[in-house]
Write a protein that holds these residues in place. Structure first.
Motif, mmCIF file in Angstrom:
data_model
loop_
_atom_site.group_PDB
_atom_site.id
_atom_site.type_symbol
_atom_site.label_atom_id
_atom_site.label_comp_id
_atom_site.label_asym_id
_atom_site.label_seq_id
_atom_site.Cartn_x
_atom_site.Cartn_y
_atom_site.Cartn_z
ATOM 1 N N GLY A 181 6.365 2.130 -11.984
ATOM 2 C CA GLY A 181 7.023 1.054 -11.245
ATOM 3 C C GLY A 181 8.263 1.530 -10.534
ATOM 4 N N LEU A 182 8.806 0.615 -9.725
ATOM 5 C CA LEU A 182 10.038 0.884 -8.980
ATOM 6 C C LEU A 182 11.008 -0.249 -9.273
ATOM 7 N N LEU A 183 12.264 0.101 -9.496
ATOM 8 C CA LEU A 183 13.296 -0.906 -9.689
ATOM 9 C C LEU A 183 14.299 -0.745 -8.556
ATOM 10 N N LEU A 184 14.284 -1.690 -7.608
ATOM 11 C CA LEU A 184 15.077 -1.545 -6.388
ATOM 12 C C LEU A 184 16.326 -2.409 -6.446
ATOM 13 N N THR A 185 17.450 -1.810 -6.036
ATOM 14 C CA THR A 185 18.734 -2.510 -6.103
ATOM 15 C C THR A 185 19.440 -2.569 -4.756
ATOM 16 N N ASP A 186 18.902 -1.885 -3.741
ATOM 17 C CA ASP A 186 19.536 -1.903 -2.423
ATOM 18 C C ASP A 186 19.028 -3.114 -1.629
ATOM 19 N N GLY A 187 19.943 -3.954 -1.191
ATOM 20 C CA GLY A 187 19.581 -5.183 -0.493
ATOM 21 C C GLY A 187 18.754 -4.936 0.760
ATOM 22 N N TYR A 188 19.055 -3.870 1.487
ATOM 23 C CA TYR A 188 18.304 -3.568 2.724
ATOM 24 C C TYR A 188 16.885 -3.114 2.394
ATOM 25 N N ASN A 189 16.748 -2.312 1.337
ATOM 26 C CA ASN A 189 15.401 -1.877 0.946
ATOM 27 C C ASN A 189 14.575 -3.058 0.439
ATOM 28 N N ILE A 190 15.217 -3.953 -0.302
ATOM 29 C CA ILE A 190 14.513 -5.149 -0.797
ATOM 30 C C ILE A 190 14.076 -6.014 0.392
ATOM 31 N N HIS A 191 14.973 -6.183 1.355
ATOM 32 C CA HIS A 191 14.648 -6.947 2.566
ATOM 33 C C HIS A 191 13.454 -6.312 3.285
ATOM 34 N N LYS A 228 2.223 -1.641 -10.376
ATOM 35 C CA LYS A 228 0.953 -1.511 -9.653
ATOM 36 C C LYS A 228 0.329 -2.878 -9.402
ATOM 37 N N GLU A 229 0.526 -3.797 -10.334
ATOM 38 C CA GLU A 229 -0.103 -5.115 -10.217
ATOM 39 C C GLU A 229 0.751 -6.113 -9.435
ATOM 40 N N ASP A 230 2.040 -6.129 -9.726
ATOM 41 C CA ASP A 230 2.866 -7.238 -9.237
ATOM 42 C C ASP A 230 4.175 -6.780 -8.600
ATOM 43 N N GLU A 262 0.827 -1.210 0.000
ATOM 44 C CA GLU A 262 0.000 0.000 0.000
ATOM 45 C C GLU A 262 0.859 1.257 0.000
ATOM 46 N N VAL A 263 1.903 1.239 0.829
ATOM 47 C CA VAL A 263 2.820 2.392 0.902
ATOM 48 C C VAL A 263 3.488 2.610 -0.456
ATOM 49 N N LEU A 264 3.849 1.512 -1.093
ATOM 50 C CA LEU A 264 4.529 1.621 -2.390
ATOM 51 C C LEU A 264 3.578 2.125 -3.473
ATOM 52 N N LEU A 265 2.331 1.675 -3.418
ATOM 53 C CA LEU A 265 1.344 2.158 -4.401
ATOM 54 C C LEU A 265 1.145 3.664 -4.261
ATOM 55 N N LYS A 266 1.138 4.136 -3.015
ATOM 56 C CA LYS A 266 0.999 5.578 -2.773
ATOM 57 C C LYS A 266 2.202 6.317 -3.366
ATOM 58 N N LEU A 267 3.381 5.743 -3.171
ATOM 59 C CA LEU A 267 4.605 6.357 -3.715
ATOM 60 C C LEU A 267 4.531 6.421 -5.246
ATOM 61 N N LEU A 268 4.040 5.342 -5.858
ATOM 62 C CA LEU A 268 3.911 5.310 -7.322
ATOM 63 C C LEU A 268 2.981 6.427 -7.795
ATOM 64 N N ILE A 269 1.861 6.584 -7.088
ATOM 65 C CA ILE A 269 0.891 7.613 -7.494
ATOM 66 C C ILE A 269 1.469 9.008 -7.272
ATOM 67 N N ASP A 270 2.037 9.237 -6.048
ATOM 68 C CA ASP A 270 2.591 10.561 -5.723
ATOM 69 C C ASP A 270 3.660 10.998 -6.716
ATOM 70 N N LEU A 309 7.395 3.542 -19.979
ATOM 71 C CA LEU A 309 7.047 3.471 -18.552
ATOM 72 C C LEU A 309 7.994 4.341 -17.718
ATOM 73 N N ASN A 310 7.423 5.051 -16.739
ATOM 74 C CA ASN A 310 8.249 5.800 -15.792
ATOM 75 C C ASN A 310 8.604 4.896 -14.630
ATOM 76 N N ILE A 311 9.892 4.563 -14.531
ATOM 77 C CA ILE A 311 10.331 3.624 -13.500
ATOM 78 C C ILE A 311 11.308 4.325 -12.550
ATOM 79 N N GLY A 312 10.938 4.348 -11.271
ATOM 80 C CA GLY A 312 11.834 4.915 -10.261
ATOM 81 C C GLY A 312 12.988 3.970 -10.006
ATOM 82 N N PHE A 313 14.199 4.501 -9.905
ATOM 83 C CA PHE A 313 15.351 3.637 -9.597
ATOM 84 C C PHE A 313 16.172 4.260 -8.479
#
Ligand SMILES: [Mn+2]
Length: 365
Positions: free
Chosen positions: A19-29, A45-47, A6-14, A96-100
């Motif tokens: 989408g988001l492409l995450l590479t930091d191991g701590y953030n992924i954890h 948004k879906e997956d 839910e928090v991530l969906l809000k971030l996507l909308i804001d 697509l706009n992808i946050g990295f």
């Protein structure tokens, strides 16, 4: 994971992202539960997808049951991400706009992502957006942080009866680490610091073969990991009963700076103001030039997180922030003192997760 989505969906909308492409191991954890620290994560948004290799694929599936876990097997990360995005775009052809994570990606990896994905993707910098999500801890996280700090307290209690003149810094560091592991720690949260005598004037001195002698200050800065969460604490003790006036003055100044700064801690207070309070106590005592580092840092899955007690940090304290308070005075060629607790900001103030005494402890020889 459900509430995190839910928090991530809000971030996507804001941020108007697809989408988001995450590479930091701590953030992924933090966001998925997968703690393998090898791989990357794509959130649409879906997956939610986790890409990793065969060494971690089973673990990722167990730890992140809500994610689609993909073994990159024989292909690059960018190739597998491209496949997933192809499905997400559903042939619309729109870019697509992808946050990295521009703060957590190597130049080489970014280059590979760009080469493979730039036809399909506009990369948008996330800066600290994901790290900031981690600053406020849940009760579940605080339980683990408290347990990790309690292990540190117990190890300290043991080490003050263990240390004897004639031992080396390395022997003391090894005993601290062994004790924390025996008490249930998964590992250390950073390289243990045991800095004695003149070595203690270096805030992050490397542990050496220096032999402990009478009249030495010993600064021990150590922490462990418990169920993924870090602890951090520092105590400075003296070997023997004889303390010079200078040593005592410096010690008591550091302690006063810490206690005064702690009094300010509550929700709504600016981090830089707490730092300034400790800095002022030390400056008033004439040691302003000898306290160079920030007063503290957030702690969580990683040992140094947001926010910071530093002159530069405009963040405001919120309930649930876990942060260290660690003033020090370091006199080059002579000695240094640091005292550090790890605290959690509560509704009316703070809870100190550390319980080790802070009055100067004089070790028997
Ligand atoms: Mn620290």
């Amino acid at each position: 994971m459900a509430d995190k989505k839910e928090v991530l969906l809000k971030l996507l909308i804001d941020k108007n992202l697809d989408g988001l492409l995450l590479t930091d191991g701590y953030n992924i954890h933090y966001l998925s539960g997968y703690s393998g620290h090898e791989g990357c994560m794509l959130v649409t948004k879906e997956d939610t997808y986790i890409f990793t290799d065969s060494r971690y694929i089973e673990q990722s599936g167990k730890q992140a049951p809500n994610a689609i876990c993909i073994d990159i097997r024989g292909k690059s990360y960018s190739y597998r991400i491209n496949e997933a995005l192809e499905q997400a775009a559903k042939g619309s052809g729109r870019k697509l706009n992808i946050g990295f994570e521009n703060m957590h990606i190597s130049y080489d990896q970014y280059d590979k992502f760009s080469q493979t994905l730039s036809d399909r993707v506009n990369f948008v910098k996330l800066d600290n957006a994901i790290n900031n999500l981690r600053a406020v801890k849940s009760d579940w996280e605080i339980e683990r942080l408290a347990k990790a700090e309690a292990i540190g307290d117990k190890a300290f209690q043991h080490i003050i009866s263990f240390i004897k003149a004639g031992m080396t810094e390395k022997e003391i560091a090894a005993e601290l680490e062994y004790t924390m592991k025996k008490l249930g720690a998964d590992g250390t949260s950073f390289d243990t610091i045991v800095a004695s005598g003149e070595n203690s004037s270096m805030p992050h001195a490397s542990v050496s073969d220096r032999v402990i002698g009478k009249g030495d200050f010993i600064t021990m800065d150590f922490g462990c990991i418990y169920e993924g969460y870090c602890s951090d604490m520092t105590r400075t003790v003296i070997v023997g009963d004889d303390v010079s006036d200078k040593q005592l003055e410096v010690y008591n100044t550091v302690l006063r700076a810490q206690l005064e700064a702690l009094k300010l801690v509550k929700p709504g207070v600016k981090c830089s103001d707490v730092d300034a309070c400790a800095r002022q106590v030390i400056a008033d005592a004439g040691y302003g030039d000898y306290f160079g580092h920030g007063l503290g840092h957030g702690v969580g899955l990683f040992i140094h997180e947001e926010p910071r007690f530093s002159p530069k940090c405009d963040a405001v304290l919120q309930t649930g922030v876990c942060i260290t308070v660690e003033p020090g005075i370091y006199l080059p060629g002579m000695f240094g003192v640091r005292i550090e607790d790890m605290i959690v900001v509560t509704k009316d103030g703070y809870r100190n997760l550390a319980s080790s005494p802070k009055e100067l402890i004089r070790l028997s020889l």
